[in-house]
Enzyme design. Structure first.
Site, PDB file in Angstrom:
ATOM      1  N   ARG A 151       3.785  -8.970   9.221  1.00 33.38           N
ATOM      2  CA  ARG A 151       4.612  -9.689   8.291  1.00 33.38           C
ATOM      3  C   ARG A 151       3.972 -10.895   8.360  1.00 33.38           C
ATOM      4  O   ARG A 151       3.568 -11.499   9.264  1.00 33.38           O
ATOM      5  CB  ARG A 151       6.106 -10.780   9.323  1.00 33.38           C
ATOM      6  CG  ARG A 151       7.004  -9.458   8.908  1.00 33.38           C
ATOM      7  CD  ARG A 151       7.723  -9.331   7.507  1.00 33.38           C
ATOM      8  NE  ARG A 151       8.848  -8.426   7.232  1.00 33.38           N
ATOM      9  CZ  ARG A 151       8.988  -7.498   7.308  1.00 33.38           C
ATOM     10  NH1 ARG A 151       7.946  -7.042   6.847  1.00 33.38           N
ATOM     11  NH2 ARG A 151       9.680  -6.965   6.686  1.00 33.38           N
TER      12      ARG A 151
ATOM     13  N   GLU B  46       4.389 -14.697  -0.103  1.00 31.17           N
ATOM     14  CA  GLU B  46       4.666 -13.315  -0.584  1.00 31.17           C
ATOM     15  C   GLU B  46       4.986 -13.839  -2.097  1.00 31.17           C
ATOM     16  O   GLU B  46       5.989 -14.442  -1.617  1.00 31.17           O
ATOM     17  CB  GLU B  46       4.264 -12.770   0.098  1.00 31.17           C
ATOM     18  CG  GLU B  46       3.637 -11.624   1.403  1.00 31.17           C
ATOM     19  CD  GLU B  46       4.414  -9.972   1.518  1.00 31.17           C
ATOM     20  OE1 GLU B  46       5.572  -9.955   1.585  1.00 31.17           O
ATOM     21  OE2 GLU B  46       3.793 -10.185   2.707  1.00 31.17           O
TER      22      GLU B  46
ATOM     23  N   HIS C 193       1.901  -5.763   0.518  1.00 33.90           N
ATOM     24  CA  HIS C 193       3.415  -5.374   1.002  1.00 33.90           C
ATOM     25  C   HIS C 193       3.157  -3.877   0.567  1.00 33.90           C
ATOM     26  O   HIS C 193       4.247  -3.908   0.010  1.00 33.90           O
ATOM     27  CB  HIS C 193       3.837  -6.457   0.733  1.00 33.90           C
ATOM     28  CG  HIS C 193       4.727  -6.383   1.568  1.00 33.90           C
ATOM     29  ND1 HIS C 193       5.446  -7.330   3.097  1.00 33.90           N
ATOM     30  CD2 HIS C 193       5.114  -5.096   2.572  1.00 33.90           C
ATOM     31  CE1 HIS C 193       6.293  -6.638   3.499  1.00 33.90           C
ATOM     32  NE2 HIS C 193       5.726  -6.009   3.237  1.00 33.90           N
TER      33      HIS C 193
HETATM   34  C1  DGY Z   1       9.399  -3.062   6.237  1.00 39.13           C
HETATM   35  O1  DGY Z   1      10.207  -2.005   6.415  1.00 39.13           O
HETATM   36  O2  DGY Z   1       9.923  -3.962   6.970  1.00 39.13           O
HETATM   37  C2  DGY Z   1       8.950  -3.270   5.329  1.00 39.13           C
HETATM   38  O3  DGY Z   1       7.443  -4.075   5.729  1.00 39.13           O
HETATM   39  C3  DGY Z   1       9.489  -3.431   3.182  1.00 39.13           C
HETATM   40  O4  DGY Z   1       9.485  -4.711   3.528  1.00 39.13           O
END
Ligand code: DGY
Length: 325
Positions: free
Chosen positions: A237, A266, A285
Site C-alpha cells: 500500500r 492513487e 497497482h
Molecule cells: C489487494 O488485493 O489488496 C490488491 O492490492 C488490490 O487492491
C-alpha cells in the site's frame, strides 16, 4: 436478493451470482462513484461486492446497516472500518491466497526493472536517444547473492522470497511481529529487528498491511538507514511510504532505486518526479492483474456474497457472518 458491484468484475463472478438467482447491478461508469452516492444506491440492496478503493468507513457502514455483507475483491481491507463492521454485525469478506504469486511476480519485476533502469531505457528509445553503444553508460546493479529484506513476510513475501532465492541465491531476512517458521525452514530466512533489516538489505520489499503502525513507516529516518546502493520496493500500500521522503532519498542518493506498484495518492499524477527518475519503476497497482488471479478473486468474492446471503460462514472472512461469529 439484490447485489451491487462497485466496478465490473470478471465474468466468472457475475455468472456465479446470477446462477445463485441473485439480482445484480454493476457500476460501470469510467469514474469513481462518490461514497455518498453509493450509500444512497445501496439502500435498495442486500449485499455489496467492493472492487476498488471504496472508502467503507463508520459513516458508510452506519448508513448501510441493512447490508448482509461487504465482500471485498481484494486481500487488503485497510479501506474498511473493521471495528465498525464488527459492532454493526456486517460481514466482511476478502480474497487472500490466490493473488500471492501474481503480486510476488510484480515485486520481482519491479526489482529487476529498477536494478537495470529498464523503464527509463524503454522511454529513451521512444525519445530517439539510442545512438551508440556506450560501455560506461546505463549501468545497473546485479542481484546475485545479495540480501533481500522483507517487511511483513506473509504469503506474498514468501512467494517473492522463493523467487529471489531460486533465481539469485539471495539471502532472506525479514521483519515481522511474529516468526515465520515455514520461511525459516524452507528458505533459511532470518528474522531481524527493523533497523537491522534496513542496514543489511540490498533490496527492501514491503508486504505489510496498511495500519496505523505501518502508515508512513518508510520515511526520511528509515531511508537514511538503508544502503546507498539499495532498492526499495512497495507492492503493498502506498501509505506505507512517505512519497516526499522517498523522492528526497532518491534525489540525494541516500538509496539507489525504487519500484512501486502502489503510490500515495492513487492514481499518481503524471508529473510526479518519480516517473522521470532513471532508477525508478512505477506501475499502476497491477499486482494481482492476471487473468487467472482476477478470475480466482472474483470467484471468492462472489462465493462470499452467496454464502452470506444464505446465512452460511464466509469462505474468507475478515468479519464473519454475524449469526455464526
Ligand atoms: C489487494 O488485493 O489488496 C490488491 O492490492 C488490490 O487492491
Amino acid at each position: 436478493m439484490k447485489v451491487y458491484i462497485t466496478r465490473n468484475i470478471p465474468e466468472v463472478g457475475i455468472k456465479m451470482l446470477k446462477d445463485a438467482g441473485l439480482d445484480i447491478t454493476v457500476w460501470d461508469e469510467k469514474r469513481h462513484q462518490p461514497e455518498d452516492e453509493l450509500i444512497k444506491v445501496l439502500q435498495q440492496y442486500d449485499a455489496v461486492l467492493v472492487s476498488g478503493p471504496v472508502k467503507v468507513d463508520r459513516h458508510f457502514l452506519e448508513s448501510c446497516q441493512h447490508l448482509k455483507i461487504v465482500s471485498l475483491m481484494s486481500v487488503g481491507y485497510d479501506n474498511v472500518d473493521i471495528e465498525a463492521a464488527r459492532t454493526l454485525g456486517i460481514a466482511v469478506g476478502n480474497t487472500p491466497g490466490v493473488l500471492s504469486g501474481a503480486t510476488a511476480d510484480t515485486a520481482f519485476l519491479l526489482m529487476l526493472a529498477a536494478s537495470r533502469k529498464a523503464f527509463h531505457m524503454h522511454k529513451e528509445i521512444i525519445r530517439g536517444n539510442w545512438h551508440f553503444w556506450d560501455p560506461t553508460a546505463n549501468l545497473g546493479l546485479e542481484l546475485g547473492n545479495r540480501t533481500l529484506g522483507i517487511v511483513g513476510l506473509g504469503k506474498i513475501g514468501f512467494e517473492l522470497a522463493k523467487r529471489c532465492r531460486g533465481a539469485y541465491n539471495m539471502k532472506i531476512i525479514y521483519h515481522n511481529r511474529g516468526t515465520n517458521p515455514e520461511a525459516e525452514k524452507e528458505l533459511g530466512a532470518v528474522r531481524v529487528p527493523f533497523d537491522e533489516l534496513l542496514q543489511q538489505s540490498d533490496v527492501v520489499s514491503v508486504h505489510t498491511a496498511l495500519t496505523p503502525e505501518t502508515k508512513g513507516l518508510f520515511n526520511k529516518d528509515a531511508f537514511s538507514k538503508m544502503k546507498p546502493s539499495s532498492i526499495f520496493i512497495n507492492t503493498a500500500r502506498g501509505g506505507v511510504h512517505n512519497e516526499e521522503d522517498l523522492i528526497a532519498a532518491l534525489e540525494s542518493g541516500t538509496i539507489w532505486g525504487a519500484g512501486l506498484d502502489v503510490t500515495n495518492p492513487e492514481p499518481m499524477a503524471a508529473d510526479n518526479p518519480l516517473l522521470n527518475m532513471p532508477n525508478v519503476a512505477v506501475l499502476p497497482h497491477i499486482g494481482s492483474a492476471t487473468v487467472d488471479t482476477r478470475n480466482a478473486m472474483a470467484g471468492i468474492a462472489a462465493k462470499n456474497v452467496i454464502l452470506a446471503l444464505r446465512g452460511l460462514p464466509l469462505q474468507h472472512a475478515v468479519v464473519q457472518n454475524k449469526h455464526l461469529a
